[in-house]
Design a protein around this motif. Structure first.
Motif, PDB file in Angstrom:
ATOM      1  N   LEU A  50      40.358  44.086  39.457  1.00 23.78           N
ATOM      2  CA  LEU A  50      40.570  42.646  39.311  1.00 23.78           C
ATOM      3  C   LEU A  50      39.230  41.929  39.316  1.00 23.78           C
ATOM      4  O   LEU A  50      38.229  42.490  39.777  1.00 23.78           O
ATOM      5  CB  LEU A  50      41.477  42.107  40.411  1.00 23.78           C
ATOM      6  N   VAL A  51      39.202  40.744  38.769  1.00 22.43           N
ATOM      7  CA  VAL A  51      37.978  39.943  38.826  1.00 22.43           C
ATOM      8  C   VAL A  51      38.293  38.547  39.359  1.00 22.43           C
ATOM      9  O   VAL A  51      39.390  38.016  39.159  1.00 22.43           O
ATOM     10  CB  VAL A  51      37.268  39.787  37.458  1.00 22.43           C
ATOM     11  N   SER A  52      37.276  37.958  40.005  1.00 24.94           N
ATOM     12  CA  SER A  52      37.428  36.605  40.542  1.00 24.94           C
ATOM     13  C   SER A  52      37.017  35.595  39.475  1.00 24.94           C
ATOM     14  O   SER A  52      36.476  35.953  38.428  1.00 24.94           O
ATOM     15  CB  SER A  52      36.522  36.429  41.752  1.00 24.94           C
ATOM     16  N   GLU A  53      37.238  34.346  39.788  1.00 23.97           N
ATOM     17  CA  GLU A  53      36.649  33.292  38.956  1.00 23.97           C
ATOM     18  C   GLU A  53      35.121  33.442  39.021  1.00 23.97           C
ATOM     19  O   GLU A  53      34.592  33.993  39.991  1.00 23.97           O
ATOM     20  CB  GLU A  53      37.074  31.921  39.495  1.00 23.97           C
ATOM     21  N   PRO A  54      34.402  32.976  37.981  1.00 25.84           N
ATOM     22  CA  PRO A  54      32.946  33.125  38.001  1.00 25.84           C
ATOM     23  C   PRO A  54      32.287  32.199  39.015  1.00 25.84           C
ATOM     24  O   PRO A  54      32.696  31.046  39.151  1.00 25.84           O
ATOM     25  CB  PRO A  54      32.526  32.771  36.573  1.00 25.84           C
ATOM     26  N   ILE A  55      31.302  32.724  39.722  1.00 30.36           N
ATOM     27  CA  ILE A  55      30.539  31.907  40.672  1.00 30.36           C
ATOM     28  C   ILE A  55      29.053  32.164  40.460  1.00 30.36           C
ATOM     29  O   ILE A  55      28.677  33.071  39.720  1.00 30.36           O
ATOM     30  CB  ILE A  55      30.928  32.205  42.141  1.00 30.36           C
TER      31      ILE A  55
ATOM     32  N   ASP B 153      47.326  54.230  42.378  1.00 28.68           N
ATOM     33  CA  ASP B 153      48.711  54.263  42.857  1.00 28.68           C
ATOM     34  C   ASP B 153      48.990  55.603  43.541  1.00 28.68           C
ATOM     35  O   ASP B 153      48.501  56.642  43.097  1.00 28.68           O
ATOM     36  CB  ASP B 153      49.685  54.118  41.676  1.00 28.68           C
ATOM     37  N   GLY B 154      49.786  55.578  44.571  1.00 27.23           N
ATOM     38  CA  GLY B 154      50.083  56.797  45.309  1.00 27.23           C
ATOM     39  C   GLY B 154      51.202  57.617  44.696  1.00 27.23           C
ATOM     40  O   GLY B 154      51.697  58.558  45.310  1.00 27.23           O
ATOM     41  N   PHE B 155      51.645  57.268  43.496  1.00 26.13           N
ATOM     42  CA  PHE B 155      52.708  58.031  42.828  1.00 26.13           C
ATOM     43  C   PHE B 155      52.316  58.153  41.353  1.00 26.13           C
ATOM     44  O   PHE B 155      51.627  57.293  40.808  1.00 26.13           O
ATOM     45  CB  PHE B 155      54.055  57.299  42.963  1.00 26.13           C
ATOM     46  N   ASN B 156      52.752  59.251  40.726  1.00 28.55           N
ATOM     47  CA  ASN B 156      52.358  59.493  39.334  1.00 28.55           C
ATOM     48  C   ASN B 156      53.062  58.518  38.393  1.00 28.55           C
ATOM     49  O   ASN B 156      54.251  58.257  38.533  1.00 28.55           O
ATOM     50  CB  ASN B 156      52.701  60.921  38.933  1.00 28.55           C
ATOM     51  N   ASN B 157      52.330  57.981  37.437  1.00 29.87           N
ATOM     52  CA  ASN B 157      52.938  57.081  36.454  1.00 29.87           C
ATOM     53  C   ASN B 157      51.987  56.835  35.299  1.00 29.87           C
ATOM     54  O   ASN B 157      50.798  57.136  35.376  1.00 29.87           O
ATOM     55  CB  ASN B 157      53.340  55.747  37.119  1.00 29.87           C
ATOM     56  N   TYR B 158      52.540  56.296  34.210  1.00 26.65           N
ATOM     57  CA  TYR B 158      51.743  55.998  33.006  1.00 26.65           C
ATOM     58  C   TYR B 158      51.794  54.504  32.705  1.00 26.65           C
ATOM     59  O   TYR B 158      51.822  54.098  31.559  1.00 26.65           O
ATOM     60  CB  TYR B 158      52.319  56.752  31.799  1.00 26.65           C
ATOM     61  N   THR B 159      51.832  53.657  33.732  1.00 27.01           N
ATOM     62  CA  THR B 159      52.185  52.256  33.492  1.00 27.01           C
ATOM     63  C   THR B 159      51.053  51.366  32.980  1.00 27.01           C
ATOM     64  O   THR B 159      51.304  50.302  32.456  1.00 27.01           O
ATOM     65  CB  THR B 159      52.717  51.595  34.782  1.00 27.01           C
ATOM     66  N   GLN B 160      49.799  51.740  33.191  1.00 29.78           N
ATOM     67  CA  GLN B 160      48.662  50.866  32.841  1.00 29.78           C
ATOM     68  C   GLN B 160      48.795  49.480  33.464  1.00 29.78           C
ATOM     69  O   GLN B 160      48.405  48.482  32.864  1.00 29.78           O
ATOM     70  CB  GLN B 160      48.511  50.725  31.320  1.00 29.78           C
ATOM     71  N   ARG B 161      49.408  49.402  34.661  1.00 28.23           N
ATOM     72  CA  ARG B 161      49.568  48.101  35.298  1.00 28.23           C
ATOM     73  C   ARG B 161      48.934  48.077  36.690  1.00 28.23           C
ATOM     74  O   ARG B 161      48.034  47.300  36.952  1.00 28.23           O
ATOM     75  CB  ARG B 161      51.061  47.759  35.449  1.00 28.23           C
ATOM     76  N   GLY B 162      49.412  48.942  37.578  1.00 26.18           N
ATOM     77  CA  GLY B 162      48.973  48.893  38.973  1.00 26.18           C
ATOM     78  C   GLY B 162      49.971  48.127  39.800  1.00 26.18           C
ATOM     79  O   GLY B 162      50.841  47.436  39.254  1.00 26.18           O
ATOM     80  N   SER B 163      49.859  48.255  41.140  1.00 25.69           N
ATOM     81  CA  SER B 163      50.882  47.629  41.979  1.00 25.69           C
ATOM     82  C   SER B 163      50.301  46.558  42.901  1.00 25.69           C
ATOM     83  O   SER B 163      49.134  46.619  43.279  1.00 25.69           O
ATOM     84  CB  SER B 163      51.607  48.692  42.802  1.00 25.69           C
ATOM     85  N   PHE B 164      51.160  45.611  43.293  1.00 24.44           N
ATOM     86  CA  PHE B 164      50.697  44.450  44.062  1.00 24.44           C
ATOM     87  C   PHE B 164      50.103  44.825  45.407  1.00 24.44           C
ATOM     88  O   PHE B 164      49.149  44.233  45.858  1.00 24.44           O
ATOM     89  CB  PHE B 164      51.852  43.467  44.276  1.00 24.44           C
ATOM     90  N   HIS B 165      50.693  45.856  46.059  1.00 27.64           N
ATOM     91  CA  HIS B 165      50.202  46.135  47.411  1.00 27.64           C
ATOM     92  C   HIS B 165      48.739  46.585  47.375  1.00 27.64           C
ATOM     93  O   HIS B 165      47.990  46.331  48.296  1.00 27.64           O
ATOM     94  CB  HIS B 165      51.110  47.128  48.144  1.00 27.64           C
ATOM     95  N   HIS B 166      48.312  47.226  46.255  1.00 24.53           N
ATOM     96  CA  HIS B 166      46.905  47.628  46.154  1.00 24.53           C
ATOM     97  C   HIS B 166      45.994  46.406  46.034  1.00 24.53           C
ATOM     98  O   HIS B 166      44.907  46.372  46.592  1.00 24.53           O
ATOM     99  CB  HIS B 166      46.688  48.544  44.956  1.00 24.53           C
ATOM    100  N   VAL B 167      46.451  45.427  45.285  1.00 23.92           N
ATOM    101  CA  VAL B 167      45.656  44.200  45.155  1.00 23.92           C
ATOM    102  C   VAL B 167      45.452  43.599  46.544  1.00 23.92           C
ATOM    103  O   VAL B 167      44.344  43.262  46.950  1.00 23.92           O
ATOM    104  CB  VAL B 167      46.364  43.173  44.237  1.00 23.92           C
ATOM    105  N   GLU B 168      46.546  43.533  47.283  1.00 26.21           N
ATOM    106  CA  GLU B 168      46.499  42.928  48.616  1.00 26.21           C
ATOM    107  C   GLU B 168      45.558  43.715  49.548  1.00 26.21           C
ATOM    108  O   GLU B 168      44.679  43.142  50.195  1.00 26.21           O
ATOM    109  CB  GLU B 168      47.912  42.886  49.193  1.00 26.21           C
ATOM    110  N   GLU B 169      45.723  45.052  49.533  1.00 30.74           N
ATOM    111  CA  GLU B 169      44.893  45.889  50.417  1.00 30.74           C
ATOM    112  C   GLU B 169      43.422  45.794  50.053  1.00 30.74           C
ATOM    113  O   GLU B 169      42.552  45.731  50.910  1.00 30.74           O
ATOM    114  CB  GLU B 169      45.309  47.362  50.269  1.00 30.74           C
ATOM    115  N   THR B 170      43.145  45.803  48.756  1.00 27.36           N
ATOM    116  CA  THR B 170      41.757  45.795  48.293  1.00 27.36           C
ATOM    117  C   THR B 170      41.100  44.470  48.646  1.00 27.36           C
ATOM    118  O   THR B 170      39.965  44.434  49.142  1.00 27.36           O
ATOM    119  CB  THR B 170      41.715  46.015  46.757  1.00 27.36           C
TER     120      THR B 170
END
Ligand SMILES: Cc1cc2nc3c(=O)[nH]c(=O)nc-3n(C[C@H](O)[C@H](O)[C@H](O)COP(=O)(O)OP(=O)(O)OC[C@H]3O[C@@H](n4cnc5c(N)ncnc54)[C@H](O)[C@@H]3O)c2cc1C
Length: 415
Positions: free
Chosen positions: A261-266, A298-315
């Motif tokens: 993910l990226v933030s707004e530019p600063i 992601d902690g489970f195998n998949n081909y989604t090219q998306r990612g999951s919300f809990h990773h965003v939160e943890e990161t």
């Protein structure tokens, strides 16, 4: 193809930019090539480039189901480093890093290589010992790294919080010539050079079947028709297992989505790359000012090219701990790519059970940095039919022989 230069920019400015050529051609597929490469990501394109440059093999098609560089090559967080533990890894990643140093000149294309320095924070006693061991191993391998104190960490990155709420910063493994490069430009630069050598880059062209006779590869079926080839190289990252299945063999790989993910530019606030592996996040600042942030797969195998919300939160939580200054920043966008991971977290550069079919994959979460070294080694394997010194340790036979190249620490959250 005309060279890019300051003179060319001035000339085109005077004639309202009407004279620029297309960077690469869009040819119709031929019925046969000497070498077909599946996947126009960085690894496929670099392999094609070094096949032409080092071995004079240019009757090559690079086949891409989407757009070139649209896979992980255009989705990664662009970190380049070579501070791995094992000798074969240090050799190939350092070869790659050194090729990045001159890539803009070699390709006549500005890939914006920025050796701004990469640090991996030590936040537990185990990490101190682990990184000190890596620094010693790197010294023997000729890779320039050092273990630095918390004070030096703060000097290099003033926005860092040394006494984090859970894990204080106890030091870091520092690679001063690590850094970043513009990921799209790496793909575009190689593509332009390959096209200039007469190679065919076939975009929007999906390989759907692989053909063989008497145990040798003979060609592929694509969404644009049948294409014969003498040799086939598969470099499709997260889709490696799918292509291997078409060729009739299995790979010891798992595919999962990895996101960033990226933030707004600063305004500029950090000019190094920082990885905080214990709290699980890493960050650098792009030339546009966005903070470029990554975490775990992601902690489970998949081909989604998306990612999951809990990773965003943890990161984000991990990075706010490390850099409290960013706590009120808005995040701008998030995306994912499908990475392919081996059990020992090292890549595969190998012959396969199918004759004249070669595979390069398993770079997992960290294959952007290796693109030029991987292409160099893969080109040698494809041209000669046997691996050279760089590729030899990464053969598929290592999984049968139990000869693992364990990089699970170097490849943890760090990319
Ligand atoms: C979010 C994220 C962050 C990352 N951060 C870093 C980092 O900071 N540093 C680092 O070193 N690495 C990083 N990586 C890993 C790195 O991006 C990859 O290892 C690397 O880009 C793989 O390159 P590639 O050329 O093998 O694959 P790709 O760039 O994915 O190219 C493979 C291509 O094959 C094509 N393809 C697949 N199937 C077919 C088919 N059947 N027919 C035709 N074409 C096909 C795909 O469309 C794709 O374009 C990151 C990855 C992600 C997802």
């Amino acid at each position: 193809m005309r060279r890019y230069s300051a003179f060319a920019i001035a000339r085109e400015a005077l004639r309202y930019h009407t004279g620029w050529e297309r960077a690469w051609a869009a040819p119709e597929p031929k019925s046969e090539y000497d070498v077909v490469i599946v996947g126009a990501g960085g690894h496929g394109l670099a392999t094609a480039y070094y096949l032409g440059k080092n071995f004079g093999i240019t009757n090559v098609a690079i086949i891409e189901k989407g757009w070139l560089g649209g896979g992980n090559t255009g989705r990664n967080t662009t970190i380049i480093r070579s501070n791995y533990l094992q000798d074969p890894s240090a050799a190939i990643y350092e070869k790659a890093r050194s090729l990045y140093e001159t890539m803009s000149q070699d390709l006549n294309y500005n890939v914006m290589f920025s050796p701004r320095g990469v640090m991996m924070l030590a936040q537990t006693e185990h990490e101190i010992r682990g990184y000190q061991r890596t620094a010693h191993a790197n010294a023997l391998q000729g890779v320039q790294t050092e273990f630095i104190s918390p004070q030096r960490v703060k000097e290099l990155c003033p926005i860092i919080e040394l006494s984090g709420p859970r894990y204080p910063v106890l030091g870091a493994l520092w690679q001063p010539r690590g850094g970043t490069a513009r990921h799209d430009a790496v793909a575009w630069g190689y593509a332009r050079a390959c096209s200039d050598m007469g190679m065919h880059i076939l975009q929007q062209c999906e390989v759907t079947a692989i053909h063989q006779a008497d145990g040798q590869v003979t060609g592929v079926t694509t969404s644009k028709g049948e294409i014969k080839c003498k040799k086939l190289a598969i470099l499709v990252a997260g889709n490696s297992g799918v292509l291997a299945n078409m060729a009739g063999f299995r790979l010891p790989l798992e595919s999962a989505a990895l996101q960033a993910l990226v933030s707004e530019p600063i305004k500029p606030c950090m000019d190094v790359v920082v990885m905080a592996n214990t709290v699980h996040g890493y960050m650098s600042q792009s030339d546009k000012g966005e903070l470029v942030i990554g975490g775990g797969a992601d902690g489970f195998n998949n081909y989604t090219q998306r990612g999951s919300f809990h990773h965003v939160e943890e990161t984000v939580r991990a990075l706010i701990e490390t850099f409290p200054i960013i706590s009120r920043l808005k995040m701008l966008r998030q995306w994912g790519g499908v990475v392919d991971m081996t059990g020992d977290r090292s890549p595969i550069i190998s012959k396969t059970p199918l004759g004249n079919c070669f595979i390069n994959g398993g770079w997992g979460t960290g294959g952007f940095k290796s693109i030029p070294g991987s292409g160099w080694a893969m080109a040698e394997l494809v041209a000669k039919g046997e691996p050279g010194e760089l590729a030899a340790p990464f053969g598929l036979d290592r999984f049968k022989e139990g000869r693992f190249i364990d990089e699970s620490v170097a490849a943890g959250v760090a990319h």
